[in-house]
Design a protein around this motif. Structure first.
Motif, mmCIF file in Angstrom:
data_model
loop_
_atom_site.group_PDB
_atom_site.id
_atom_site.type_symbol
_atom_site.label_atom_id
_atom_site.label_comp_id
_atom_site.label_asym_id
_atom_site.label_seq_id
_atom_site.Cartn_x
_atom_site.Cartn_y
_atom_site.Cartn_z
ATOM 1 N N GLY A 173 0.784 -1.253 0.007
ATOM 2 C CA GLY A 173 0.034 -0.051 -0.015
ATOM 3 C C GLY A 173 0.916 1.231 -0.184
ATOM 4 N N VAL A 174 0.226 2.572 0.209
ATOM 5 C CA VAL A 174 0.799 3.728 -0.075
ATOM 6 C C VAL A 174 0.783 4.098 1.441
ATOM 7 C CG1 VAL A 174 0.342 4.200 -2.335
ATOM 8 C CG2 VAL A 174 -1.333 4.837 -0.463
ATOM 9 N N GLY A 175 0.384 3.488 2.407
ATOM 10 C CA GLY A 175 0.550 4.032 3.967
ATOM 11 C C GLY A 175 -0.505 5.339 4.342
ATOM 12 N N LEU A 176 -1.491 5.123 3.471
ATOM 13 C CA LEU A 176 -2.611 6.213 3.865
ATOM 14 C C LEU A 176 -4.052 5.466 4.416
ATOM 15 C CD1 LEU A 176 -2.429 8.824 0.981
ATOM 16 C CD2 LEU A 176 -1.783 9.103 3.581
ATOM 17 N N GLY A 177 -3.790 4.019 4.413
ATOM 18 C CA GLY A 177 -5.209 3.419 4.432
ATOM 19 C C GLY A 177 -5.953 3.742 5.817
ATOM 20 N N LEU A 178 -5.161 3.451 6.997
ATOM 21 C CA LEU A 178 -5.618 3.710 8.362
ATOM 22 C C LEU A 178 -5.817 5.208 8.516
ATOM 23 C CD1 LEU A 178 -3.638 1.209 10.493
ATOM 24 C CD2 LEU A 178 -6.160 0.999 9.488
ATOM 25 N N SER A 179 -5.103 6.133 8.070
ATOM 26 C CA SER A 179 -5.302 7.479 8.192
ATOM 27 C C SER A 179 -6.659 8.179 7.599
ATOM 28 C CB SER A 179 -4.158 8.462 7.510
ATOM 29 O OG SER A 179 -3.038 8.125 8.151
ATOM 30 N N ILE A 180 -6.893 7.376 6.437
ATOM 31 C CA ILE A 180 -8.185 7.372 5.637
ATOM 32 C C ILE A 180 -9.249 7.029 6.560
ATOM 33 C CG2 ILE A 180 -9.653 7.139 3.709
ATOM 34 C CD1 ILE A 180 -7.041 7.113 2.070
ATOM 35 N N VAL A 181 -9.147 5.772 7.211
ATOM 36 C CA VAL A 181 -10.124 5.246 8.081
ATOM 37 C C VAL A 181 -10.559 6.315 9.238
ATOM 38 C CG1 VAL A 181 -10.746 3.502 9.607
ATOM 39 C CG2 VAL A 181 -9.725 2.947 7.192
ATOM 40 N N ARG A 182 -9.241 6.954 9.677
ATOM 41 C CA ARG A 182 -9.591 7.575 10.962
ATOM 42 C C ARG A 182 -10.259 9.008 10.463
ATOM 43 N NH1 ARG A 182 -4.525 9.840 14.399
ATOM 44 N NH2 ARG A 182 -3.965 10.469 12.184
ATOM 45 N N SER A 183 -9.745 9.415 9.456
ATOM 46 C CA SER A 183 -10.235 10.906 8.942
ATOM 47 C C SER A 183 -11.995 10.557 8.701
ATOM 48 C CB SER A 183 -9.825 10.974 7.722
ATOM 49 O OG SER A 183 -10.243 12.496 7.361
ATOM 50 N N VAL A 184 -12.189 9.383 7.878
ATOM 51 C CA VAL A 184 -13.634 9.220 7.398
ATOM 52 C C VAL A 184 -14.520 8.936 8.753
ATOM 53 C CG1 VAL A 184 -15.208 7.695 6.496
ATOM 54 C CG2 VAL A 184 -12.999 8.524 5.207
ATOM 55 N N ALA A 185 -13.988 8.272 9.948
ATOM 56 C CA ALA A 185 -14.701 7.823 10.939
ATOM 57 C C ALA A 185 -14.973 9.219 11.560
ATOM 58 C CB ALA A 185 -13.985 7.007 11.886
ATOM 59 N N ARG A 186 -14.081 10.101 11.927
ATOM 60 C CA ARG A 186 -13.943 11.592 12.503
ATOM 61 C C ARG A 186 -15.239 12.194 11.726
ATOM 62 N NH1 ARG A 186 -7.964 13.282 14.125
ATOM 63 N NH2 ARG A 186 -7.688 11.671 16.047
ATOM 64 N N ALA A 187 -15.287 12.144 10.511
ATOM 65 C CA ALA A 187 -16.045 12.976 9.864
ATOM 66 C C ALA A 187 -17.549 12.643 9.712
ATOM 67 C CB ALA A 187 -15.745 12.961 8.140
ATOM 68 N N HIS A 188 -17.693 11.390 10.317
ATOM 69 C CA HIS A 188 -18.944 10.767 10.617
ATOM 70 C C HIS A 188 -19.436 11.014 12.141
ATOM 71 C CE1 HIS A 188 -18.702 9.133 6.606
ATOM 72 N NE2 HIS A 188 -20.075 9.126 6.410
ATOM 73 N N GLY A 189 -18.569 11.453 12.806
ATOM 74 C CA GLY A 189 -18.765 11.711 14.065
ATOM 75 C C GLY A 189 -18.465 10.530 15.052
ATOM 76 N N GLY A 190 -17.735 9.531 14.655
ATOM 77 C CA GLY A 190 -16.967 8.336 15.247
ATOM 78 C C GLY A 190 -15.924 8.396 15.635
ATOM 79 N N HIS A 191 -15.283 7.162 15.725
ATOM 80 C CA HIS A 191 -13.659 7.051 16.152
ATOM 81 C C HIS A 191 -13.472 5.629 15.779
ATOM 82 C CE1 HIS A 191 -15.707 5.812 19.983
ATOM 83 N NE2 HIS A 191 -14.686 5.177 20.152
ATOM 84 N N ILE A 192 -12.272 5.384 15.805
ATOM 85 C CA ILE A 192 -11.718 4.014 15.456
ATOM 86 C C ILE A 192 -10.705 3.886 16.633
ATOM 87 C CG2 ILE A 192 -9.624 5.153 14.072
ATOM 88 C CD1 ILE A 192 -9.885 2.212 12.815
ATOM 89 N N ALA A 193 -10.547 2.680 17.230
ATOM 90 C CA ALA A 193 -9.692 2.309 18.326
ATOM 91 C C ALA A 193 -9.157 0.944 17.922
ATOM 92 C CB ALA A 193 -10.259 1.788 19.543
ATOM 93 N N ALA A 194 -7.941 0.774 18.173
ATOM 94 C CA ALA A 194 -6.821 -0.427 17.683
ATOM 95 C C ALA A 194 -6.406 -1.233 19.011
ATOM 96 C CB ALA A 194 -5.852 0.013 16.641
#
Length: 418
Positions: free
Chosen positions: A381-402
């Motif tokens: 990959g290009v190293g943006l996958g989890l950054s995009i996931v966190r950004s999209v989750a925040r834009a929807h008012g949610g969050h991601i935890a690992a």
């Protein structure tokens, strides 16, 4: 005749001035300190006046009661003393010695005085208790009214923490410390919004500008690779350049999506996370079969309000990472589940894989960062996958935890409001 060049113009002055105008009479400004001093000082004065008034009335009543005659002289053939409050005096007073009679009268006076003082004390304590309850209730209401702007500032700060930089406090009221704090906070939000908007516009424009040359490069490479008479070395070089070009296109698409998902989602529609996860699994199924990774898990309906394309990107990126960063050979698995918990939609992606230290978790969500490496350097990959996931989750008012999974691998948990 040569003309003298005009002097350069001075740069325009900034329109935003952080310095606030000074009040010519600062001691007349209705500050919070002055308002609270006047409020609680006035409440203390009113409570004192009420308490003194009640004590005065009670004391007057006690004195009136205490002025009742202890005995009365009744006439007839013989003069005698009668008393309803002193039984000792009410006896046959003609046969009572004078010393005992005076002692009985003094004892009755002391007893009546003590009863009056006890009654005054008990009623004063009841009045004080009532005034204390009223004072606490009134003080609580007044403190809530004075501190109400702080609640408004806190709610706005929480909304801003959810990436909604368009919110403003716009506090009305007296020009005190709270209004100054709210105005300063609004000015800071205005500057932050301009900075974030400029940054996202730059990333979007740069990514769009990079799309065209990358598309041209891909077309030229595909044309040269389609030539059957091309030497083998040229064919191999073309394939290498085509793979590099494809990686660059993925990077550009990731930057575009990252810039797009940093804002709040304006248009929202019902989206089922179970359906989104199933579509993501279908897209990764062939790669999982190639890597001999089993995909399993039960997906219960979990409908949220959001953007379907971006939510599908969350599931796709998580499942792709779980498949690509798995154990080598057979035995690896990825578990994808969706469910509703406590009024929130939850997407959980669990996978086997290498052991991940807990202190490395935060680095995984940074752009272009990998486990134990600063920059991307593999074909995963290009190293943006989890950054995009966190950004999209925040834009929807949610969050991601690992968190690291016991035995190796990760557990990714995305929580979104319903």
């Amino acid at each position: 005749m040569a003309t003298t060049p005009a002097p350069p113009l001075a740069p325009p002055k900034p329109t935003w001035d952080p310095r606030r105008p000074q009040n010519p009479l600062p001691w007349l400004r209705p500050t919070i300190r002055i308002r609270l001093t006047l409020l609680y000082g006035g409440m203390f004065l009113i409570a004192g006046i009420l308490l003194l008034s009640i004590i005065y009335l009670l004391a007057a009543q006690a004195i009136t009661t205490g002025n009742q005659p202890l005995f009365k002289i009744v006439g007839g053939d013989k003069i005698s003393v009668s008393s309803e409050q002193c039984p000792a005096v009410d006896a046959d007073s003609t046969n009572v010695p004078l010393t005992d009679f005076n002692a009985a009268i003094a004892a009755c006076i002391d007893h009546q005085r003590q009863v009056a003082l006890d009654t005054l004390l008990s009623r004063s304590l009841l009045a004080l208790l009532g005034l204390a309850v009223i004072a606490f209730a009134f003080g609580y209401a007044m403190a809530g009214r004075v501190l109400a702007p702080l609640g408004r500032i806190t709610r706005t700060a929480r909304a801003v923490a959810g990436s909604d930089l368009s919110r403003r406090i716009e506090l009305d009221g007296p020009d005190d410390e709270l209004k100054e704090l709210a105005d300063t906070f609004d000015d800071m939000l205005e500057r932050l919004q301009r900075a974030f908007t400029a940054q996202q516009r730059f990333v979007g424009n740069a990514s769009h500008e990079l799309r065209t040359p990358l598309a041209i490069n891909r077309t030229l490479l595909e044309v040269h690779l389609s030539d059957p008479n091309a030497p083998a070395e040229l064919q191999q070089l073309g394939k290498t350049l085509l793979a590099t070009n494809e990686r660059s296109e993925q990077l550009v698409e990731g930057l575009l999506l990252l810039a797009r998902s940093d804002n709040q989602i304006v248009e929202r529609k019902p989206v089922d996370l179970a359906e989104v996860a199933s579509q993501a699994i279908d897209q990764v199924r062939s790669e999982a079969d190639t890597r001999k990774v089993e995909i399993r898990g039960e997906r219960a309906p979990a409908v949220v309000q959001g953007n379907g394309v971006l939510l599908e990107r969350i599931a796709l990126n998580l499942v792709q990472n779980a498949v690509r960063h798995n154990v080598q050979g057979a035995g690896g698995w990825v578990e994808v589940t969706t469910e509703l918990q406590h009024g929130q939609a939850v997407l959980v992606v669990t996978n086997t894989g290498p052991v991940v230290p807990a202190y490395e978790i935060d680095n995984l969500f940074e752009p272009f960062r990998r486990l134990r490496t600063e920059r991307t350097g593999s074909d995963k990959g290009v190293g943006l996958g989890l950054s995009i996931v966190r950004s999209v989750a925040r834009a929807h008012g949610g969050h991601i935890a690992a968190r690291p999974r016991e035995g190796g691998g990760l557990v990714m948990r995305v929580t979104l409001p319903v």
